[in-house]
Design a protein around this motif. Structure first.
Motif, PDB file in Angstrom:
ATOM      1  N   ARG A  13      43.175  53.700  17.259  1.00  0.00           N
ATOM      2  CA  ARG A  13      42.551  54.846  16.622  1.00  0.00           C
ATOM      3  C   ARG A  13      42.210  55.934  17.621  1.00  0.00           C
ATOM      4  NH1 ARG A  13      39.379  50.771  14.105  1.00  0.00           N
ATOM      5  NH2 ARG A  13      37.563  51.428  15.325  1.00  0.00           N
ATOM      6  N   GLN A  14      42.389  55.677  18.923  1.00  0.00           N
ATOM      7  CA  GLN A  14      42.053  56.675  19.922  1.00  0.00           C
ATOM      8  C   GLN A  14      42.945  57.900  19.754  1.00  0.00           C
ATOM      9  OE1 GLN A  14      42.149  55.435  23.937  1.00  0.00           O
ATOM     10  NE2 GLN A  14      40.318  54.153  23.783  1.00  0.00           N
ATOM     11  N   PRO A  15      42.370  59.094  19.890  1.00  0.00           N
ATOM     12  CA  PRO A  15      43.195  60.302  19.823  1.00  0.00           C
ATOM     13  C   PRO A  15      44.061  60.454  21.069  1.00  0.00           C
ATOM     14  CG  PRO A  15      40.923  60.853  20.365  1.00  0.00           C
ATOM     15  CD  PRO A  15      40.942  59.387  20.038  1.00  0.00           C
ATOM     16  N   HIS A  16      45.172  61.148  20.919  1.00  0.00           N
ATOM     17  CA  HIS A  16      46.050  61.470  22.030  1.00  0.00           C
ATOM     18  C   HIS A  16      46.176  62.986  22.110  1.00  0.00           C
ATOM     19  CE1 HIS A  16      47.068  57.255  21.384  1.00  0.00           C
ATOM     20  NE2 HIS A  16      47.615  57.236  22.579  1.00  0.00           N
ATOM     21  N   TYR A  17      46.113  63.502  23.335  1.00  0.00           N
ATOM     22  CA  TYR A  17      46.076  64.941  23.528  1.00  0.00           C
ATOM     23  C   TYR A  17      47.310  65.430  24.287  1.00  0.00           C
ATOM     24  CZ  TYR A  17      41.179  63.876  22.573  1.00  0.00           C
ATOM     25  OH  TYR A  17      40.021  63.402  22.009  1.00  0.00           O
ATOM     26  N   SER A  18      47.682  66.661  24.030  1.00  0.00           N
ATOM     27  CA  SER A  18      48.778  67.291  24.758  1.00  0.00           C
ATOM     28  C   SER A  18      48.231  67.886  26.052  1.00  0.00           C
ATOM     29  CB  SER A  18      49.400  68.403  23.912  1.00  0.00           C
ATOM     30  OG  SER A  18      48.471  69.468  23.762  1.00  0.00           O
ATOM     31  N   PRO A  19      49.104  68.139  27.049  1.00  0.00           N
ATOM     32  CA  PRO A  19      48.640  68.781  28.285  1.00  0.00           C
ATOM     33  C   PRO A  19      47.943  70.119  28.026  1.00  0.00           C
ATOM     34  CG  PRO A  19      50.802  67.835  28.626  1.00  0.00           C
ATOM     35  CD  PRO A  19      50.509  67.705  27.158  1.00  0.00           C
ATOM     36  N   LYS A  20      48.409  70.882  27.023  1.00  0.00           N
ATOM     37  CA  LYS A  20      47.776  72.170  26.726  1.00  0.00           C
ATOM     38  C   LYS A  20      46.341  71.984  26.244  1.00  0.00           C
ATOM     39  CE  LYS A  20      48.436  76.540  24.301  1.00  0.00           C
ATOM     40  NZ  LYS A  20      46.976  76.694  24.112  1.00  0.00           N
ATOM     41  N   GLN A  21      46.115  70.972  25.404  1.00  0.00           N
ATOM     42  CA  GLN A  21      44.752  70.713  24.927  1.00  0.00           C
ATOM     43  C   GLN A  21      43.833  70.320  26.084  1.00  0.00           C
ATOM     44  OE1 GLN A  21      46.148  67.832  21.874  1.00  0.00           O
ATOM     45  NE2 GLN A  21      44.761  68.911  20.481  1.00  0.00           N
ATOM     46  N   ILE A  22      44.344  69.476  26.977  1.00  0.00           N
ATOM     47  CA  ILE A  22      43.541  69.061  28.129  1.00  0.00           C
ATOM     48  C   ILE A  22      43.268  70.264  29.035  1.00  0.00           C
ATOM     49  CG2 ILE A  22      43.476  67.593  30.185  1.00  0.00           C
ATOM     50  CD1 ILE A  22      43.227  66.054  27.565  1.00  0.00           C
ATOM     51  N   ALA A  23      44.276  71.097  29.225  1.00  0.00           N
ATOM     52  CA  ALA A  23      44.100  72.293  30.063  1.00  0.00           C
ATOM     53  C   ALA A  23      43.033  73.215  29.481  1.00  0.00           C
ATOM     54  CB  ALA A  23      45.429  73.034  30.191  1.00  0.00           C
ATOM     55  N   ASP A  24      43.049  73.411  28.174  1.00  0.00           N
ATOM     56  CA  ASP A  24      42.051  74.271  27.535  1.00  0.00           C
ATOM     57  C   ASP A  24      40.652  73.685  27.685  1.00  0.00           C
ATOM     58  OD1 ASP A  24      44.033  75.999  26.751  1.00  0.00           O
ATOM     59  OD2 ASP A  24      44.176  75.229  24.703  1.00  0.00           O
ATOM     60  N   ALA A  25      40.552  72.359  27.573  1.00  0.00           N
ATOM     61  CA  ALA A  25      39.242  71.717  27.684  1.00  0.00           C
ATOM     62  C   ALA A  25      38.703  71.762  29.111  1.00  0.00           C
ATOM     63  CB  ALA A  25      39.330  70.273  27.207  1.00  0.00           C
ATOM     64  N   THR A  41      48.272  61.154  38.447  1.00  0.00           N
ATOM     65  CA  THR A  41      46.836  61.396  38.583  1.00  0.00           C
ATOM     66  C   THR A  41      46.133  61.192  37.248  1.00  0.00           C
ATOM     67  OG1 THR A  41      47.321  63.038  40.296  1.00  0.00           O
ATOM     68  CG2 THR A  41      45.103  63.057  39.370  1.00  0.00           C
ATOM     69  N   ILE A  42      46.808  61.587  36.176  1.00  0.00           N
ATOM     70  CA  ILE A  42      46.324  61.318  34.827  1.00  0.00           C
ATOM     71  C   ILE A  42      47.267  60.305  34.200  1.00  0.00           C
ATOM     72  CG2 ILE A  42      45.822  62.267  32.544  1.00  0.00           C
ATOM     73  CD1 ILE A  42      45.312  64.942  33.780  1.00  0.00           C
ATOM     74  N   ASN A  43      46.714  59.202  33.716  1.00  0.00           N
ATOM     75  CA  ASN A  43      47.527  58.176  33.065  1.00  0.00           C
ATOM     76  C   ASN A  43      48.132  58.779  31.791  1.00  0.00           C
ATOM     77  OD1 ASN A  43      48.711  55.751  32.521  1.00  0.00           O
ATOM     78  ND2 ASN A  43      46.888  54.829  31.632  1.00  0.00           N
ATOM     79  N   THR A  44      49.445  58.840  31.753  1.00  0.00           N
ATOM     80  CA  THR A  44      50.138  59.557  30.693  1.00  0.00           C
ATOM     81  C   THR A  44      51.157  58.655  30.011  1.00  0.00           C
ATOM     82  OG1 THR A  44      49.971  61.539  32.076  1.00  0.00           O
ATOM     83  CG2 THR A  44      51.467  61.658  30.190  1.00  0.00           C
ATOM     84  N   ILE A  45      51.318  58.845  28.724  1.00  0.00           N
ATOM     85  CA  ILE A  45      52.387  58.174  27.992  1.00  0.00           C
ATOM     86  C   ILE A  45      53.365  59.227  27.511  1.00  0.00           C
ATOM     87  CG2 ILE A  45      50.903  56.278  27.254  1.00  0.00           C
ATOM     88  CD1 ILE A  45      50.666  57.600  24.546  1.00  0.00           C
ATOM     89  N   ARG A  46      54.545  58.792  27.194  1.00  0.00           N
ATOM     90  CA  ARG A  46      55.537  59.713  26.634  1.00  0.00           C
ATOM     91  C   ARG A  46      55.965  59.202  25.269  1.00  0.00           C
ATOM     92  NH1 ARG A  46      57.851  63.819  29.678  1.00  0.00           N
ATOM     93  NH2 ARG A  46      57.333  63.787  31.907  1.00  0.00           N
ATOM     94  N   THR A  47      56.092  60.107  24.352  1.00  0.00           N
ATOM     95  CA  THR A  47      56.567  59.741  23.029  1.00  0.00           C
ATOM     96  C   THR A  47      58.049  59.422  23.101  1.00  0.00           C
ATOM     97  OG1 THR A  47      57.160  62.005  22.430  1.00  0.00           O
ATOM     98  CG2 THR A  47      54.880  61.319  22.040  1.00  0.00           C
ATOM     99  N   VAL A  48      58.568  58.866  22.022  1.00  0.00           N
ATOM    100  CA  VAL A  48      60.009  58.587  21.978  1.00  0.00           C
ATOM    101  C   VAL A  48      60.796  59.862  22.199  1.00  0.00           C
ATOM    102  CG1 VAL A  48      61.879  57.742  20.517  1.00  0.00           C
ATOM    103  CG2 VAL A  48      59.680  56.577  20.503  1.00  0.00           C
ATOM    104  N   GLY A  49      60.221  60.996  21.783  1.00  0.00           N
ATOM    105  CA  GLY A  49      60.883  62.287  21.981  1.00  0.00           C
ATOM    106  C   GLY A  49      60.711  62.852  23.373  1.00  0.00           C
ATOM    107  N   MET A 247      52.606  52.621  28.177  1.00  0.00           N
ATOM    108  CA  MET A 247      53.899  52.816  28.847  1.00  0.00           C
ATOM    109  C   MET A 247      54.064  54.286  29.194  1.00  0.00           C
ATOM    110  SD  MET A 247      56.471  52.289  25.579  1.00  0.00           S
ATOM    111  CE  MET A 247      55.768  50.697  25.170  1.00  0.00           C
ATOM    112  N   ALA A 248      54.723  54.530  30.308  1.00  0.00           N
ATOM    113  CA  ALA A 248      54.884  55.907  30.772  1.00  0.00           C
ATOM    114  C   ALA A 248      55.897  56.667  29.935  1.00  0.00           C
ATOM    115  CB  ALA A 248      55.302  55.913  32.245  1.00  0.00           C
ATOM    116  N   ASP A 249      56.971  56.005  29.544  1.00  0.00           N
ATOM    117  CA  ASP A 249      58.054  56.662  28.828  1.00  0.00           C
ATOM    118  C   ASP A 249      58.655  55.639  27.863  1.00  0.00           C
ATOM    119  OD1 ASP A 249      60.664  57.586  28.071  1.00  0.00           O
ATOM    120  OD2 ASP A 249      60.658  58.957  29.775  1.00  0.00           O
ATOM    121  N   ALA A 250      58.476  55.859  26.579  1.00  0.00           N
ATOM    122  CA  ALA A 250      58.912  54.877  25.582  1.00  0.00           C
ATOM    123  C   ALA A 250      60.418  54.643  25.622  1.00  0.00           C
ATOM    124  CB  ALA A 250      58.473  55.328  24.189  1.00  0.00           C
TER     125      ALA A 250
END
Length: 310
Positions: A13-25, A41-49, A247-250
């Motif tokens: 249920r945790q939200p996932h944010y885009s880099p733009k949203q994080i940058a704005d925050a 530096t930031i733990n990131t996942i990648r969508t299938v896309g 996972m870093a890249d699905a």
């Protein structure tokens, strides 16, 4: 894997944010956030896309490690930091869980240890409950509660990091009490793939295997999957397990996992599990078995012991 080898309803249920949203925050450039993502530096996942996404716990870890604060938390739907923080965690199902959660939130390690060992001492043997399952029942519940409390601005990130340290020590202590594997023990190697920085799930799986008498070799987390094939060869492994909480890249993970399964062949079972193996990804993988929870994993490895020793 854990909660190992299972879908984590809170994390899901945790939200996932885009880099733009994080940058704005953070009030920084989007390119800076993307660079931090690509550097790890930031733990990131990648969508299938192929799109970068940052989970709430990944953002939480970054803020703690970089000693940063959100300038505009409302951009992410998060509350501003409060000057009055709570230490009591609500939502536990039983008295033991509630006491354990509240103790770990304030860093009361002796009380956490006392509750865990008392629960283990009072377990019903006829139910076949293992130490690993009891530890998961308490620790996973507590970590879920801490995550929810942080989202609600009731706890600070340092309390979550402190709780992780306590949980690591408790699991390590339980593992250290077990007798060494017999010379005839079956061998299992496992760990977590690249992009997965979670240690608690792996430690619980390691404890579960050791309790069942396996010679369990935990390779660690954030590892390329080809390393598991090499380790299986080097250790003459009877089984390989993967804990996949992130996972870093699905797309890359799917390709590497199917290659790992092919490299292992038909004679080395591959067990997989973890909250990152969602319904979209799981059908595209190759494995011997997928486990939804630690109990299922324990029962499966017990059956494998009987089968492999024949």
């Amino acid at each position: 894997m854990i909660p190992p080898l299972g879908n984590d309803p809170v994390a899901a249920r945790q939200p996932h944010y885009s880099p733009k949203q994080i940058a704005d925050a953070l009030q920084v450039s989007e390119s800076s956030v993307k660079r931090w993502c690509d550097r790890g530096t930031i733990n990131t996942i990648r969508t299938v896309g192929g799109h970068r996404r940052i989970a709430l716990d990944g953002l939480q870890a970054f803020l703690s490690q970089a000693d940063r604060a959100l300038v505009n938390p409302d951009v992410l739907g998060l509350p501003a930091l409060s000057s009055c923080r709570k230490s009591e965690i609500s939502g536990a199902d039983t008295a033991d869980q509630r006491q354990f959660r509240n103790a770990i939130a304030v860093g009361d390690e002796p009380t956490c240890r006392q509750i865990l060992h008392a629960r283990i001492a009072s377990r019903r043997k006829d139910q076949g409950q293992t130490c690993a399952e009891i530890a998961e029942w308490l620790i996973a519940d507590a970590m879920h509660g801490l995550g929810d409390a942080w989202c609600s601005n009731e706890l600070d990130v340092y309390q979550e990091r402190r709780a992780c340290g306590i949980a690591h020590r408790l699991i390590s202590e339980l593992t250290a009490t077990l007798p060494p594997p017999k010379s005839t023990a079956l061998t299992a190697v496992g760990g977590a793939p690249e992009g997965d920085h979670y240690q608690l799930p792996m430690m619980l799986v390691q404890l579960a295997l050791r309790e069942r008498g396996w010679n369990s070799v935990c390779l660690g987390n954030h590892l390329p999957l080809q390393s598991f094939a090499q380790a299986a060869h080097d250790y003459h492994s009877d089984m390989v397990w993967l804990s996949v909480s992130a996972m870093a890249d699905a797309t890359a993970f799917i390709a590497e996992e199917t290659k790992l399964a092919a490299d292992l062949g038909e004679h080395i079972p591959l067990l997989v599990g973890g909250r990152a193996l969602c319904d979209e990804i799981r059908p595209r993988l190759r494995y011997t078995a997928h486990c939804d929870n630690l109990r299922q994993f324990v029962e499966l490895v017990a059956m494998m012991q009987l089968s492999l020793r024949r």
